[in-house]
Motif scaffolding. Sequence first.
Motif, PDB file in Angstrom:
ATOM      1  N   ALA A  78      64.203  42.175  11.397  1.00 20.78           N
ATOM      2  CA  ALA A  78      63.761  42.523  12.694  1.00 20.78           C
ATOM      3  C   ALA A  78      64.521  41.813  13.839  1.00 20.78           C
ATOM      4  O   ALA A  78      65.018  40.783  13.771  1.00 20.78           O
ATOM      5  CB  ALA A  78      62.073  42.430  12.857  1.00 20.78           C
ATOM      6  N   THR A  79      64.866  42.503  14.841  1.00 17.11           N
ATOM      7  CA  THR A  79      65.880  41.886  16.084  1.00 17.11           C
ATOM      8  C   THR A  79      65.134  42.040  17.260  1.00 17.11           C
ATOM      9  O   THR A  79      65.525  41.533  18.152  1.00 17.11           O
ATOM     10  CB  THR A  79      66.998  42.836  16.144  1.00 17.11           C
ATOM     11  OG1 THR A  79      66.786  44.294  16.294  1.00 17.11           O
ATOM     12  CG2 THR A  79      68.077  42.515  14.897  1.00 17.11           C
ATOM     13  N   SER A  80      64.020  42.823  17.186  1.00 15.21           N
ATOM     14  CA  SER A  80      63.288  42.825  18.642  1.00 15.21           C
ATOM     15  C   SER A  80      61.483  42.840  18.221  1.00 15.21           C
ATOM     16  O   SER A  80      61.344  43.042  16.887  1.00 15.21           O
ATOM     17  CB  SER A  80      63.349  44.015  19.288  1.00 15.21           C
ATOM     18  OG  SER A  80      63.258  45.226  18.666  1.00 15.21           O
ATOM     19  N   SER A  81      60.758  42.535  19.203  1.00 11.17           N
ATOM     20  CA  SER A  81      59.320  42.645  18.838  1.00 11.17           C
ATOM     21  C   SER A  81      58.915  44.062  18.027  1.00 11.17           C
ATOM     22  O   SER A  81      59.509  45.058  18.504  1.00 11.17           O
ATOM     23  CB  SER A  81      58.429  42.599  19.996  1.00 11.17           C
ATOM     24  OG  SER A  81      58.798  41.396  20.859  1.00 11.17           O
ATOM     25  N   LYS A 124      60.435  31.228  14.884  1.00 10.10           N
ATOM     26  CA  LYS A 124      61.100  30.432  15.665  1.00 10.10           C
ATOM     27  C   LYS A 124      61.551  31.425  16.851  1.00 10.10           C
ATOM     28  O   LYS A 124      61.636  30.981  18.008  1.00 10.10           O
ATOM     29  CB  LYS A 124      62.045  29.553  15.231  1.00 10.10           C
ATOM     30  CG  LYS A 124      61.617  28.512  14.402  1.00 10.10           C
ATOM     31  CD  LYS A 124      62.485  27.343  13.993  1.00 10.10           C
ATOM     32  CE  LYS A 124      61.723  26.409  12.902  1.00 10.10           C
ATOM     33  NZ  LYS A 124      62.490  25.713  12.185  1.00 10.10           N
ATOM     34  N   ASP A 125      62.001  32.524  16.325  1.00  6.31           N
ATOM     35  CA  ASP A 125      62.653  33.420  17.479  1.00  6.31           C
ATOM     36  C   ASP A 125      61.513  34.339  18.167  1.00  6.31           C
ATOM     37  O   ASP A 125      61.021  35.235  17.339  1.00  6.31           O
ATOM     38  CB  ASP A 125      63.704  34.419  16.634  1.00  6.31           C
ATOM     39  CG  ASP A 125      64.651  35.134  17.705  1.00  6.31           C
ATOM     40  OD1 ASP A 125      64.337  35.155  18.834  1.00  6.31           O
ATOM     41  OD2 ASP A 125      65.258  35.980  17.311  1.00  6.31           O
ATOM     42  N   SER A 154      50.731  29.963  18.944  1.00  3.52           N
ATOM     43  CA  SER A 154      52.103  29.335  19.635  1.00  3.52           C
ATOM     44  C   SER A 154      53.402  29.646  18.875  1.00  3.52           C
ATOM     45  O   SER A 154      54.369  30.099  19.904  1.00  3.52           O
ATOM     46  CB  SER A 154      52.110  27.832  19.840  1.00  3.52           C
ATOM     47  OG  SER A 154      51.899  27.312  18.552  1.00  3.52           O
ATOM     48  N   SER A 155      53.492  29.576  17.793  1.00  3.80           N
ATOM     49  CA  SER A 155      54.545  30.093  17.147  1.00  3.80           C
ATOM     50  C   SER A 155      54.502  31.224  16.046  1.00  3.80           C
ATOM     51  O   SER A 155      55.510  31.615  15.037  1.00  3.80           O
ATOM     52  CB  SER A 155      55.195  28.850  16.001  1.00  3.80           C
ATOM     53  OG  SER A 155      54.120  28.606  15.227  1.00  3.80           O
ATOM     54  N   ARG A 156      53.571  31.931  16.299  1.00  5.21           N
ATOM     55  CA  ARG A 156      53.391  33.094  15.275  1.00  5.21           C
ATOM     56  C   ARG A 156      53.621  34.484  16.033  1.00  5.21           C
ATOM     57  O   ARG A 156      53.815  35.578  15.543  1.00  5.21           O
ATOM     58  CB  ARG A 156      51.704  32.893  14.688  1.00  5.21           C
ATOM     59  CG  ARG A 156      51.901  31.773  13.667  1.00  5.21           C
ATOM     60  CD  ARG A 156      50.502  32.011  13.276  1.00  5.21           C
ATOM     61  NE  ARG A 156      50.545  31.090  12.159  1.00  5.21           N
ATOM     62  CZ  ARG A 156      50.308  29.788  12.014  1.00  5.21           C
ATOM     63  NH1 ARG A 156      49.876  29.210  13.303  1.00  5.21           N
ATOM     64  NH2 ARG A 156      50.157  28.856  11.008  1.00  5.21           N
ATOM     65  N   ILE A 157      53.019  34.629  17.321  1.00  4.93           N
ATOM     66  CA  ILE A 157      53.029  35.588  18.153  1.00  4.93           C
ATOM     67  C   ILE A 157      53.197  35.268  19.580  1.00  4.93           C
ATOM     68  O   ILE A 157      53.136  34.341  20.167  1.00  4.93           O
ATOM     69  CB  ILE A 157      51.660  36.316  17.842  1.00  4.93           C
ATOM     70  CG1 ILE A 157      51.495  37.791  18.201  1.00  4.93           C
ATOM     71  CG2 ILE A 157      50.495  35.589  18.716  1.00  4.93           C
ATOM     72  CD1 ILE A 157      50.250  38.725  17.579  1.00  4.93           C
TER      73      ILE A 157
END
Length: 191
Positions: A78-81, A124-125, A154-157
């Motif tokens: 994936a490159t975007s949401s 992370k991204d 915080s780091s999942r969604i």
Amino acid sequence: MIFALNGDNKLGVSMDAIVGSLGCAVLHAFFEMIFVYLEAVSCKTTVIHYFIVCFNARFGWIPFVNFFSSLAGFDEDATSSQENLNYEGMKSSICGIKFQMHFRFSNSSCATLITSLSNLRDEKDPKKRMDLKIGESLNDVDYPMLMDLMIISSSRINLDVSEVDLHTMITRDEETMKELTTKKSDSEEIQ
């Protein structure tokens, strides 16, 4: 059916009343299926999945929970949401008629959301994370539950709770604490 089999009206119900009752039942089923379809589309799930959820009285269910598994919530390429999930914007339409579904979180349904989000892998991204917006539907939840939700997210969604009424939430929790301490001090005085 007893009337049709033997020709007697032993129950005192006319054939017209039976046919009318069956017609109303079919009409009700038709409208119910329309609402199941609209709600399924609003919740971004399949009609069959949502029908089963409704059959189980929606016990322990929250909208979008099908997106919060480790397989659904993470794509290496994936490159975007992947999804823009919005609890305040659950909308669908049929024949030009717009439908908005409303969902209000309780402490237990918020705990279900927190548990479901914990299934997502850390990413992370931020561009690879799903976007989740929760506004006033979270206003009835206790402040510590909101904090737990923010921590697990915080780091999942990408969580947006900017429309939550924090002032009312914190004031309500302060009033609850005052009531609890007053009751505790009253019970200590009695002893």
